[in-house]
Design a protein around this motif. Structure first.
Motif, PDB file in Angstrom:
ATOM      1  N   UNK A  85      11.577   2.724  11.472  1.00  0.00           N
ATOM      2  CA  UNK A  85      10.691   2.377  10.351  1.00  0.00           C
ATOM      3  C   UNK A  85       9.529   3.357  10.241  1.00  0.00           C
ATOM      4  N   UNK A  86       8.953   3.746  11.386  1.00  0.00           N
ATOM      5  CA  UNK A  86       7.816   4.660  11.391  1.00  0.00           C
ATOM      6  C   UNK A  86       8.196   6.036  10.853  1.00  0.00           C
ATOM      7  N   UNK A  87       9.286   6.613  11.370  1.00  0.00           N
ATOM      8  CA  UNK A  87       9.690   7.957  10.956  1.00  0.00           C
ATOM      9  C   UNK A  87      10.138   7.988   9.503  1.00  0.00           C
ATOM     10  N   UNK A  88      10.830   6.950   9.059  1.00  0.00           N
ATOM     11  CA  UNK A  88      11.273   6.893   7.669  1.00  0.00           C
ATOM     12  C   UNK A  88      10.069   6.807   6.724  1.00  0.00           C
ATOM     13  N   UNK A  89       9.082   6.002   7.081  1.00  0.00           N
ATOM     14  CA  UNK A  89       7.888   5.844   6.243  1.00  0.00           C
ATOM     15  C   UNK A  89       7.090   7.132   6.171  1.00  0.00           C
ATOM     16  N   UNK A  90       6.830   7.757   7.321  1.00  0.00           N
ATOM     17  CA  UNK A  90       6.060   8.999   7.335  1.00  0.00           C
ATOM     18  C   UNK A  90       6.788  10.113   6.599  1.00  0.00           C
ATOM     19  N   UNK A  91       8.099  10.185   6.767  1.00  0.00           N
ATOM     20  CA  UNK A  91       8.885  11.209   6.082  1.00  0.00           C
ATOM     21  C   UNK A  91       8.782  11.038   4.571  1.00  0.00           C
ATOM     22  N   UNK A  92       8.910   9.808   4.089  1.00  0.00           N
ATOM     23  CA  UNK A  92       8.848   9.542   2.647  1.00  0.00           C
ATOM     24  C   UNK A  92       7.473   9.891   2.084  1.00  0.00           C
TER      25      UNK A  92
ATOM     26  N   UNK B   4      -1.291  13.052   1.754  1.00  0.00           N
ATOM     27  CA  UNK B   4      -1.979  13.680   2.897  1.00  0.00           C
ATOM     28  C   UNK B   4      -1.590  13.029   4.214  1.00  0.00           C
ATOM     29  N   UNK B   5      -1.521  13.836   5.279  1.00  0.00           N
ATOM     30  CA  UNK B   5      -1.016  13.338   6.557  1.00  0.00           C
ATOM     31  C   UNK B   5      -1.881  12.223   7.126  1.00  0.00           C
ATOM     32  N   UNK B   6      -3.200  12.272   6.898  1.00  0.00           N
ATOM     33  CA  UNK B   6      -4.068  11.205   7.403  1.00  0.00           C
ATOM     34  C   UNK B   6      -3.753   9.875   6.713  1.00  0.00           C
ATOM     35  N   UNK B   7      -3.516   9.925   5.405  1.00  0.00           N
ATOM     36  CA  UNK B   7      -3.128   8.707   4.687  1.00  0.00           C
ATOM     37  C   UNK B   7      -1.758   8.225   5.152  1.00  0.00           C
TER      38      UNK B   7
ATOM     39  N   UNK C 286       0.816  -1.211   0.000  1.00  0.00           N
ATOM     40  CA  UNK C 286       0.000   0.000   0.000  1.00  0.00           C
ATOM     41  C   UNK C 286       0.852   1.263   0.000  1.00  0.00           C
ATOM     42  N   UNK C 287       1.946   1.236   0.722  1.00  0.00           N
ATOM     43  CA  UNK C 287       2.860   2.383   0.768  1.00  0.00           C
ATOM     44  C   UNK C 287       3.344   2.735  -0.633  1.00  0.00           C
TER      45      UNK C 287
ATOM     46  N   UNK D 183      -1.150   4.511   6.727  1.00  0.00           N
ATOM     47  CA  UNK D 183      -0.207   3.571   6.109  1.00  0.00           C
ATOM     48  C   UNK D 183       0.927   3.232   7.076  1.00  0.00           C
ATOM     49  N   UNK D 184       1.446   4.242   7.766  1.00  0.00           N
ATOM     50  CA  UNK D 184       2.561   4.025   8.703  1.00  0.00           C
ATOM     51  C   UNK D 184       2.172   3.083   9.832  1.00  0.00           C
ATOM     52  N   UNK D 185       0.949   3.196  10.320  1.00  0.00           N
ATOM     53  CA  UNK D 185       0.519   2.346  11.431  1.00  0.00           C
ATOM     54  C   UNK D 185       0.476   0.875  11.026  1.00  0.00           C
ATOM     55  N   UNK D 186       0.249   0.612   9.744  1.00  0.00           N
ATOM     56  CA  UNK D 186       0.124  -0.775   9.281  1.00  0.00           C
ATOM     57  C   UNK D 186       1.463  -1.480   9.142  1.00  0.00           C
ATOM     58  N   UNK D 187       2.549  -0.711   9.052  1.00  0.00           N
ATOM     59  CA  UNK D 187       3.857  -1.354   8.846  1.00  0.00           C
ATOM     60  C   UNK D 187       4.646  -1.467  10.153  1.00  0.00           C
TER      61      UNK D 187
END
Length: 402
Positions: free
Chosen positions: A269-276, A283-286, A127-128, A290-294
């Protein structure tokens, strides 16, 4: 995730039938509408009968990274997406990836967007990746997004390998130690049983205990296997329940030494995914969803879902994190500053770099700390069994002197 069978017409009025995987009916409709399809029939298929069976059909992480890097290079060089997909389809050795790229190329020829084409294959394209590609298509910077995705997955792969390497060493040493002790008790120690029986002296209490343990392991070994199986079943039952999984994930984060290492890996992993995601204008909500799922940890996943609800209401993202022990003050402060200055993506990138470096240092410290400890434990375990054999020898020697 469920499967929905649909019947629809495209913009030219051509009839389309097929299946789509989605979380719910509305999610299925949204996915089909993004493919510019007018849906007139949609029904959920039986979850058991239509469950997707992969039979090991998975593309290796390394193969996927190579594909991304090559696709990024081709697009950056000006090769059309359809031709680039065809070239990679011809040269890849992975049959599953080859078949998938063939289907993606067919969809591209029919005019379907790249993001919608890859979304049909969630086992290869997560999904990411799909959301990042969709953002790249919207901004006209697909080549840049593909390059970022290649870098992202390379970093994730390297980090995963470091975690596996750091944790496999103590597990391997522990298994070797356990195997040696079992071999000593079941194979070596019984060789001295006849000698102990012929000794006209009372065995030391410690030797008698080890002898009893050795005999028990030989006669009732199946009870040990049964206990191990029961433990595995009990653990599986616990983690199959939401509260049980939450409890076990909480313990993982609180285990001395290992808990801190595990926490750093999740935060990186969380910060790298959200940053990318944020850097690619997702959008921040998406990005939060997505970040919560990984994360693969229910404790932190629950906090991320609270963050989603908080941001949806217009409040600060950092609020739920500040109220939870699993998120250190440094990251919450960086997020709060990023929200105020409008540079959340860059600050999350800095946080990701920091935690990735911390993970490297933690892996080295973990290895240097555990190596002498495990060797000491192994020495004590083997030495205690050898001592049980030597003690009667001293008693025999003393009896001979008198």
């Amino acid at each position: 995730m469920a499967y929905y069978q649909y019947a629809a017409r495209d913009m030219l009025g051509k009839l389309k039938r097929g299946k789509v995987q989605a979380e719910n009916r509305q999610d299925a409709l949204d996915k089909l509408q993004r493919q510019q399809l007018i849906v007139f029939e949609l029904r959920e298929l039986n979850r058991i009968l239509h469950k997707e069976l992969s039979f090991g059909k998975r593309v290796k992480k390394k193969e996927f990274i190579i594909f991304l890097r090559q696709l990024s290079t081709l697009i950056e060089a000006g090769v059309p997406l359809v031709e680039a997909t065809g070239l990679l389809q011809e040269q890849t050795k992975d049959k599953f990836l080859k078949d998938t790229l063939k289907n993606v190329r067919t969809d591209l020829i029919e005019g379907i967007r790249f993001s919608d084409a890859v979304e049909k294959h969630p086992k290869i394209f997560p999904e990411l990746f799909v959301n990042m590609i969709r953002a790249g298509e919207a901004s006209g910077e697909l080549d840049d997004v593909l390059n970022k995705m290649a870098v992202y997955y390379e970093k994730q792969y390297d980090m995963r390998q470091k975690v596996i390497t750091a944790l496999s060493y103590p597990v391997l040493v522990a298994l070797v130690a356990l195997s040696i002790c079992i071999a000593l008790l079941v194979i070596i120690f019984p060789q001295f049983t006849g000698m102990f029986a012929s000794m006209d002296a009372e065995l030391p209490a410690y030797t008698a205990f080890i002898l009893l343990l050795s005999e028990g392991m030989q006669k009732y070994w199946y009870l040990g296997v049964l206990c191990l199986l029961l433990f595995v079943v009990f653990y599986r039952v616990i983690i199959s329940q939401p509260k049980g999984k939450l409890f076990m994930d909480s313990i993982k984060l609180k285990i001395p030494v290992f808990g801190s290492f595990y926490q750093k890996a999740i935060l990186a992993r969380m910060t790298r995914t959200m940053s990318s995601l944020l850097e690619s204008s997702v959008p921040i909500l998406d990005a939060l969803r997505i970040s919560s799922r990984i994360l693969q940890n229910n404790v932190m996943d629950k906090v991320m879902k609270d963050c989603y609800e908080t941001v949806e209401k217009g409040d600060s993202l950092a609020g739920p994190m500040e109220a939870h022990w699993a998120f250190p003050p440094m990251i919450t402060q960086m997020i709060r500053v990023g929200e105020k200055t409008g540079s959340l993506d860059s600050l999350l990138d800095r946080a990701a770099n920091f935690y990735e470096q911390e993970l490297d240092y933690a892996a080295e410290r973990l290895k240097s700390l555990l190596e002498p400890v495990l060797i000491l434990v192994l020495s004590i375990m083997v030495g205690s069994i050898v001592t049980a054999v030597i003690l009667p020898m001293f008693s025999l020697y003393e009896n001979l002197q008198y």
